[in-house]
Design a protein around this motif. Sequence first.
Motif, short mmCIF file in Angstrom:
data_model
loop_
_atom_site.label_atom_id
_atom_site.label_comp_id
_atom_site.label_asym_id
_atom_site.label_seq_id
_atom_site.Cartn_x
_atom_site.Cartn_y
_atom_site.Cartn_z
N ALA A 124 6.16 4.08 -1.06
CA ALA A 124 6.92 4.12 0.20
C ALA A 124 5.93 4.20 1.35
CB ALA A 124 7.84 5.34 0.22
N LEU A 125 6.28 3.58 2.47
CA LEU A 125 5.44 3.62 3.67
C LEU A 125 6.26 4.10 4.86
CD1 LEU A 125 3.64 0.13 3.53
CD2 LEU A 125 2.81 2.32 2.64
N TRP A 126 5.61 4.88 5.69
CA TRP A 126 6.20 5.29 6.96
C TRP A 126 5.05 5.77 7.83
CZ3 TRP A 126 10.70 9.35 7.64
CH2 TRP A 126 11.48 8.98 8.75
N ASP A 127 5.39 6.26 9.00
CA ASP A 127 4.38 6.81 9.90
C ASP A 127 4.78 8.21 10.30
OD1 ASP A 127 2.44 4.69 10.16
OD2 ASP A 127 4.00 3.55 11.19
N MET A 128 3.80 8.97 10.71
CA MET A 128 4.00 10.36 11.07
C MET A 128 4.83 10.51 12.35
SD MET A 128 3.23 13.25 9.87
CE MET A 128 4.49 14.22 10.65
N PHE A 129 4.59 9.65 13.32
CA PHE A 129 5.18 9.87 14.63
C PHE A 129 6.40 9.00 14.90
CE2 PHE A 129 0.64 10.91 14.94
CZ PHE A 129 0.78 12.27 15.10
#
Length: 171
Positions: free
Chosen positions: A73-78
């Motif tokens: 899975a991929l996402w970003d912190m902000f």
Amino acid sequence: MLLYHPFKPFFDKDSRILILGSFPSLKSRELGFYYQNKNNRFYQILELLFDLSPKSLSMQNVQKDFLKTQKIALWDMFKSCDITKSKDESIRLKDKNTTANDLNLVLEKAPIKAIFTTGKTAHKGFCHFYAHFKQVYPKLSYHILPSSSSANARFSLEELVHEYKLIKAYL
């Protein structure tokens, strides 16, 4: 300039690891998916890590199929931040415009075993916004990976592959 994260997390009900960057680059924002700057080494690392042909992960549809197959899975912190172009160092954690994505959106829907942040800014953001992570999710592992950005010149591609090998332990 204040920006809001332009796309959703990439995951499905089988995802086992969550890789968190900081915020999408200009090129990724333009193309609508993670790690799309041609100078970013993320997909090169995965190609080497999984013994794929060079450039085999150059197309978005192939990237997405590969990530799903590998349960990544991929996402970003902000969720939002003031950012200059694609420069992580311009993100200020204590700025009122800097907010975190709600990781529960993924953690409650997929059997994630480990979270990996890529780069210093994502790691600092994770520590800032999720300081009590281990109390809430005691069985989840957390690891820091070096940034795959070409701006991270102190790591060669081979060194990055060596560092990223840890993700395979959770797949």
